[in-house]
Design a protein around this motif. Structure first.
Motif, PDB file in Angstrom:
ATOM      1  N   TYR A 542      38.855  51.635  25.061  1.00 55.95           N
ATOM      2  CA  TYR A 542      37.571  51.192  24.344  1.00 55.95           C
ATOM      3  C   TYR A 542      37.081  49.824  25.278  1.00 55.95           C
ATOM      4  N   LYS A 543      35.764  49.693  25.458  1.00 55.62           N
ATOM      5  CA  LYS A 543      35.165  48.741  26.279  1.00 55.62           C
ATOM      6  C   LYS A 543      34.619  47.833  25.128  1.00 55.62           C
ATOM      7  N   PHE A 544      35.115  46.578  24.960  1.00 51.80           N
ATOM      8  CA  PHE A 544      34.363  45.618  23.970  1.00 51.80           C
ATOM      9  C   PHE A 544      33.123  45.068  24.581  1.00 51.80           C
ATOM     10  N   THR A 545      33.257  44.683  25.908  1.00 48.87           N
ATOM     11  CA  THR A 545      32.413  44.267  26.667  1.00 48.87           C
ATOM     12  C   THR A 545      32.694  44.605  28.268  1.00 48.87           C
ATOM     13  N   ASP A 546      31.730  44.366  28.932  1.00 45.52           N
ATOM     14  CA  ASP A 546      32.095  44.285  30.564  1.00 45.52           C
ATOM     15  C   ASP A 546      33.204  43.708  30.952  1.00 45.52           C
ATOM     16  N   MET A 547      33.552  42.690  30.251  1.00 44.94           N
ATOM     17  CA  MET A 547      34.673  41.763  30.540  1.00 44.94           C
ATOM     18  C   MET A 547      36.137  42.016  29.801  1.00 44.94           C
ATOM     19  N   ILE A 548      36.127  42.640  28.734  1.00 40.78           N
ATOM     20  CA  ILE A 548      37.195  43.070  27.832  1.00 40.78           C
ATOM     21  C   ILE A 548      37.410  44.433  27.245  1.00 40.78           C
ATOM     22  N   SER A 549      38.457  45.158  27.780  1.00 38.22           N
ATOM     23  CA  SER A 549      38.597  46.526  27.470  1.00 38.22           C
ATOM     24  C   SER A 549      40.103  46.672  26.991  1.00 38.22           C
ATOM     25  N   ILE A 595      50.154  49.947  24.734  1.00 35.73           N
ATOM     26  CA  ILE A 595      48.709  49.716  24.664  1.00 35.73           C
ATOM     27  C   ILE A 595      48.518  48.423  25.493  1.00 35.73           C
ATOM     28  N   THR A 596      47.227  48.437  26.280  1.00 33.54           N
ATOM     29  CA  THR A 596      47.001  47.516  27.201  1.00 33.54           C
ATOM     30  C   THR A 596      45.708  46.870  27.081  1.00 33.54           C
ATOM     31  N   SER A 597      45.610  45.590  27.350  1.00 35.65           N
ATOM     32  CA  SER A 597      44.341  45.053  27.000  1.00 35.65           C
ATOM     33  C   SER A 597      43.940  44.279  28.711  1.00 35.65           C
ATOM     34  N   ILE A 598      42.676  44.268  29.035  1.00 33.93           N
ATOM     35  CA  ILE A 598      42.168  43.882  30.197  1.00 33.93           C
ATOM     36  C   ILE A 598      40.934  42.912  30.167  1.00 33.93           C
ATOM     37  N   TYR A 599      41.153  41.905  30.893  1.00 36.10           N
ATOM     38  CA  TYR A 599      40.132  40.435  30.480  1.00 36.10           C
ATOM     39  C   TYR A 599      39.732  40.272  31.880  1.00 36.10           C
ATOM     40  N   ILE A 600      38.433  40.099  32.128  1.00 35.67           N
ATOM     41  CA  ILE A 600      37.903  39.419  33.158  1.00 35.67           C
ATOM     42  C   ILE A 600      37.283  37.967  32.851  1.00 35.67           C
ATOM     43  N   SER A 605      41.400  37.432  36.269  1.00 37.00           N
ATOM     44  CA  SER A 605      41.594  38.725  35.632  1.00 37.00           C
ATOM     45  C   SER A 605      42.857  38.879  34.975  1.00 37.00           C
ATOM     46  N   LEU A 606      42.998  39.358  33.768  1.00 34.41           N
ATOM     47  CA  LEU A 606      44.107  39.217  33.113  1.00 34.41           C
ATOM     48  C   LEU A 606      44.436  40.666  32.584  1.00 34.41           C
ATOM     49  N   ASN A 607      45.779  40.861  32.460  1.00 37.71           N
ATOM     50  CA  ASN A 607      45.926  42.259  32.044  1.00 37.71           C
ATOM     51  C   ASN A 607      47.402  41.739  31.165  1.00 37.71           C
ATOM     52  N   PHE A 608      47.279  42.350  29.784  1.00 37.58           N
ATOM     53  CA  PHE A 608      48.398  42.284  28.877  1.00 37.58           C
ATOM     54  C   PHE A 608      48.616  43.303  28.264  1.00 37.58           C
ATOM     55  N   ALA A 649      48.101  39.027  36.215  1.00 34.30           N
ATOM     56  CA  ALA A 649      46.865  37.795  36.471  1.00 34.30           C
ATOM     57  C   ALA A 649      46.619  37.513  37.762  1.00 34.30           C
ATOM     58  N   LYS A 650      45.390  37.512  38.002  1.00 31.41           N
ATOM     59  CA  LYS A 650      44.839  36.952  39.307  1.00 31.41           C
ATOM     60  C   LYS A 650      43.756  35.998  39.093  1.00 31.41           C
ATOM     61  N   TYR A 651      44.014  34.979  39.714  1.00 32.49           N
ATOM     62  CA  TYR A 651      42.997  33.796  39.583  1.00 32.49           C
ATOM     63  C   TYR A 651      42.737  33.239  41.022  1.00 32.49           C
ATOM     64  N   SER A 652      41.483  32.857  41.379  1.00 30.48           N
ATOM     65  CA  SER A 652      40.852  32.366  42.594  1.00 30.48           C
ATOM     66  C   SER A 652      40.200  31.146  42.162  1.00 30.48           C
ATOM     67  N   PRO A 653      41.052  30.089  42.003  1.00 29.94           N
ATOM     68  CA  PRO A 653      40.036  28.659  41.501  1.00 29.94           C
ATOM     69  C   PRO A 653      39.261  28.153  42.662  1.00 29.94           C
ATOM     70  N   ALA A 654      39.561  28.554  44.004  1.00 25.03           N
ATOM     71  CA  ALA A 654      38.729  28.117  45.087  1.00 25.03           C
ATOM     72  C   ALA A 654      38.523  29.258  46.162  1.00 25.03           C
ATOM     73  N   LYS A 655      37.857  29.184  47.161  1.00 19.83           N
ATOM     74  CA  LYS A 655      37.541  30.370  48.234  1.00 19.83           C
ATOM     75  C   LYS A 655      38.731  30.256  49.124  1.00 19.83           C
ATOM     76  N   TRP A 656      39.506  29.168  49.220  1.00 14.52           N
ATOM     77  CA  TRP A 656      40.621  29.113  49.888  1.00 14.52           C
ATOM     78  C   TRP A 656      42.106  29.376  49.268  1.00 14.52           C
ATOM     79  N   LEU A 657      41.944  29.654  48.230  1.00 16.23           N
ATOM     80  CA  LEU A 657      43.152  29.755  47.218  1.00 16.23           C
ATOM     81  C   LEU A 657      42.900  30.994  46.249  1.00 16.23           C
TER      82      LEU A 657
END
Length: 801
Positions: A542-549, A595-600, A605-608, A649-657
């Motif tokens: 189920y997709k709650f929004t484009d960012m959460i499913s 049960i898996t949830s996905i957040y952007i 981007s997070l997966n729990f 989880a994947k996180y890009s706080p800056a273009k170089w990291l």
């Protein structure tokens, strides 16, 4: 950096042949425009470059064509107000106005295209970092230009996939469980088997993606209690000639050369890969057998070597019969030549007093040929619908091992332990897989799938052991036998799915009939099993929004004992620690829920997820102890309940990291009894990975990956925790066409596998076995270069994508 607007327009029409779009002007006579498109510098022709004739006023295309293999083109138009634009992805396009005086032929001569650094940068970024995508019933790990893949084998690539771990002996686990079904391109394969170092012949440059299926639908083989890992190999489909070459070297010896070529025409796609290499895999070992009843012990230390020369050749072709039918024929040949010169020092003790000391030397040589060949036919029923398909495949696999070993015991002090042994192994395995899959999307939202699979597995292991007595080798009949193993599995399935904008659901049922037989020729011992099982599956999203499913899934799985689980004979490398198989072993069955949830969330981007597995007839390694000799063999012991949670989880706080994290925790409860001994206990374990990628000045990239695996219990053992770090640095050169890599695995030489095995009798600890294994630091240096005419590509130790 985004492409310029005119490049966006050009890219939109690149690769298409424009037909029937001429703006006809009856008053004008046709004009033919011709020329030749070449690269700047090399002067090589550019095949399949796009030639577009556009209207000067509307800037819309009128007609177009693509260049031939020799870079030439010829196109005709009757337009009277036009321009000509010529370009190719990764190059700066060129524009020509119409001649002031209209003639029958407009000859542009040699059109020289220069590389476009901005476009190339965009292509580089697209495939730079391995990433995970989520589907309705699986996760897809796309192999990018990770430094951890430099000169690596498939096992090292797998160790970077979320939820997957590979131990020092090459055993693959998923969410902490080793009951994993390994597939290659969606099918069983010798290359994914446990025999020899099969996955070692697959290198990172051959892998496109890894699919992790923790709750497979009924479409998939029910094998694998913890799920399926499907390794999808690359097969280029770009028009023109594409290729790549990679060279790697390292210490301990890890030298290889790989070449990939692909040629695509209108009807044929020819693909080939060739790899040649040598590698050394030294492992330091320590082992102590401690008898707590009489306070005696045997201690062994040494280094096991596994030196390999390997060859891998892939050849294949796709024949596009027409727009709806494709026939594929492919073959793979791999050969490993092994040399295992190992030396182990032994010492026996009574309390703290050393009684004797001796040295055991092994000289082993082996040849392991592997063949795989496949015929596949795919039919599309509708040109406008790629999903309505019929797919048939016939796959044959063969693996062989011709091995001879000599073992020499030389007494150093104390009692006489001199001995000489010879062993011979002639192993053959043939696997034939036939699959038929039909997929029919009844509507845009509803899809039906059905199909069948028949797998025939035939194995023979001829093993012989001889002891040197009075100068003559005498056969040991108790350790000599021919072991035959046959397993045939017929499966049929059907699934149905609905996938809308917000929610989707998929259900299926699979029926499998298994016929299994084993036979020990010398003793005449036979074991036959015949059973039928149903394997349901269900998935929802189920997709709650484009960012959460959110996703949920259930499947029933089976783990059938492998040949080495069943074969009771062993390699006597260490006569005081023996591993055997069990011909009476029964399959495991697992019910799996998750049960898996996905957040952007912006740059993150997070997966729990949470999961639960209930397994019956659990297969565990159980040891027995007699005369300071520990014998380990698999047994069916009770049930296991396991509940866990997973976080990626994947996180890009800056273009170089860029940061990538993976965490998995599970707790379990075991209930079982074996030989009047209870094995009821509970425990937990967790694993984590953290990858840090930093973009440095001068086009350097730095990557570090930390791994931690907690300690955990088995029925008799406690496995120690492990913490280790891999790192590497990469430099793009030659405008991104070539890459230099330097990687270091286990930087601090901390990846040490330690275990303590405890045996209990009559509520008393009778003995303990300490085991320690370590591979050590590996350093690899690689150079990769990619070339092609199909389109701009980026390459780093693997074929360009």
């Amino acid at each position: 950096m985004l492409p310029k607007p005119k490049h966006l327009l050009f890219l939109l029409f690149s690769g298409l042949v424009f037909i029937g779009l001429e703006s006809v002007t009856a008053q004008e006579t046709p004009i033919t425009i011709k020329g030749e498109v070449v690269e700047q510098g090399s002067g090589l022709p550019i095949a399949f470059a796009t030639v577009m004739i556009g209207d000067n006023e509307t800037k819309k295309p009128i007609t177009g064509a693509t260049t031939g293999d020799d870079g030439t083109f010829s196109i005709e138009t009757t337009a009277n107000n036009f321009y000509v634009e010529i370009g190719f992805l990764g190059f700066q396009s060129k524009t020509f106005g119409q001649p002031t005086t209209r003639t029958a032929i407009m000859d542009l001569g040699k059109v020289i295209l220069e590389e476009d650094a901005e476009q190339l940068e965009e292509v580089v970024v697209a495939g730079e970092i391995s990433r995970t995508e989520f589907k309705l019933d699986k996760r897809v790990f796309n192999v990018g230009k990770d430094l951890s893949s430099t000169g690596a084998s498939a096992l090292e690539v797998l160790n970077n996939v979320p939820s997957v771990n590979v131990n020092i002996e090459g055993q693959v686990s998923l969410r902490g469980s080793q009951g994993v079904q390994m597939l290659i391109n969606g099918k069983p394969s010798i290359l994914a088997s446990e025999e020899g170092n099969a996955l070692g012949t697959l290198t990172a440059d051959m892998i496109e993606r890894v699919e992790v299926i923790t709750n497979p639908s009924a479409k998939y083989d029910a094998e694998g209690t913890s799920g399926i890992i499907n390794i999808v190999l690359k097969k280029e489909e770009r028009k023109g000639l594409n290729g790549s070459i990679s060279v790697n070297t390292g210490t301990p010896a890890g030298h290889s050369v790989g070449v990939s070529l692909n040629r695509r025409t209108e009807k044929f796609n020819l693909f080939s890969q060739l790899g040649v290499g040598v590698r050394d895999l030294p492992t330091d070992i320590e082992n102590t057998n401690l008898n707590l009843i009489d306070n005696t012990s045997v201690v062994s230390t040494g280094t096991e070597y596994r030196n390999e020369t390997y060859y891998n050749l892939v050849l294949g072709t796709d024949y596009h019969i027409n727009d709806l039918n494709v026939l594929t024929l492919s073959g793979n040949f791999a050969m490993e030549i092994e040399d295992q010169p190992s030396t182990t020092d032994f010492a026996s003790f009574e309390g703290a007093d050393q009684i004797s000391q001796w040295q055991r030397t092994e000289v082993t040589e082996a040849k392991n040929p592997k063949f795989q060949y496949e015929l596949q036919y795919k039919k599309n029923f509708d040109e406008d619908d790629d999903e309505h398909t019929l797919l048939f495949s016939g796959l044959g696999n063969f693996f062989g091992k011709d091995q001879s070993s000599e073992f020499f015991n030389n007494t150093i002090s104390g009692e006489d332990n001199d001995a000489t042994q010879q062993t011979r192994t002639d192993f053959k395995e043939s696997v034939f897989t036939f699959k038929l899959d039909y997929t029919n999307p009844l509507t845009d939202k509803i899809t039906l799938e059905t199909g069948a699979q028949y797998v025939l597995n035939d194995v023979s292991n001829d093993y012989e052991l001889n002891n040197l007595e009075n100068g003559v080798y005498v056969n040991d009949s108790t350790l000599t036998n021919i072991f035959d193993y046959k397993q045939n599995v017929l499966g049929v399935y059907s699934t149905g799915s609905y996938e809308g904008k917000k929610w989707g659901v998929k259900g299926g049922l699979r029926l499998e009939h298994t016929n299994l037989s084993t036979y020990l020729a010398t003793t005449g011992q036979a074991n036959n099993q015949d059973f039928v099982n149903l394997f349901p599956s269900a998935h929802a999203s189920y997709k709650f929004t484009d960012m959460i499913s959110i996703q949920a899934g259930y499947s029933k799985r089976i783990y059938r004992p492998r040949m080495w689980d069943l074969n009771p004979f062993f390699n006597p490398r260490n006569n005081f620690f023996i591993r055997q198989g069990n011909p009476d072993l029964q399959p495991e069955f697992t019910d799996s829920y998750e049960i898996t949830s996905i957040y952007i969330l912006g740059k993150a981007s997070l997966n729990f997820g949470v999961y639960h597995r209930y397994t019956t007839e659990v297969i565990e390694r159980v040891s027995t102890f007699e005369d300071n000799v520990t014998t380990v063999r698999p047994e069916n012991i009770g049930t296991n309940n396991s509940t866990g949670l997973e976080f990626n989880a994947k996180y890009s706080p800056a273009k170089w990291l860029t940061l990538n994290g993976d965490f998995n925790y599970s707790s379990f409860s075991r209930d079982g009894i074996f030989n009047a001994q209870e094995f009821d206990f509970s425990g937990d374990q967790w694993t984590s990975k953290l990858m840090t990628k930093v973009k440095l000045p001068a086009d350097f990239d730095l990557e570090m990956t930390g791994n931690y695996q907690s300690s955990y219990r088995t029925v008799q053992s406690k496995i120690a925790d492990i913490l280790f770090l891999d790192m590497g640095i990469r430099k793009n050169i030659m405008k991104g066409k070539a890459v230099l890599n330097l990687s270091v695995r286990d930087l601090f030489t901390s990846r040490i596998n330690e275990s303590v095995l405890t045996q209990i009798a009559n509520n008393q600890v009778t003995n303990e076995v300490f085991n320690r294994r370590q591979r050590g630091r590996f350093v690899a240096l690689g150079f990769s270069y990619g070339f092609g005419k199909g389109e701009a590509m980026q390459y780093s130790g693997q074929r360009r994508r």
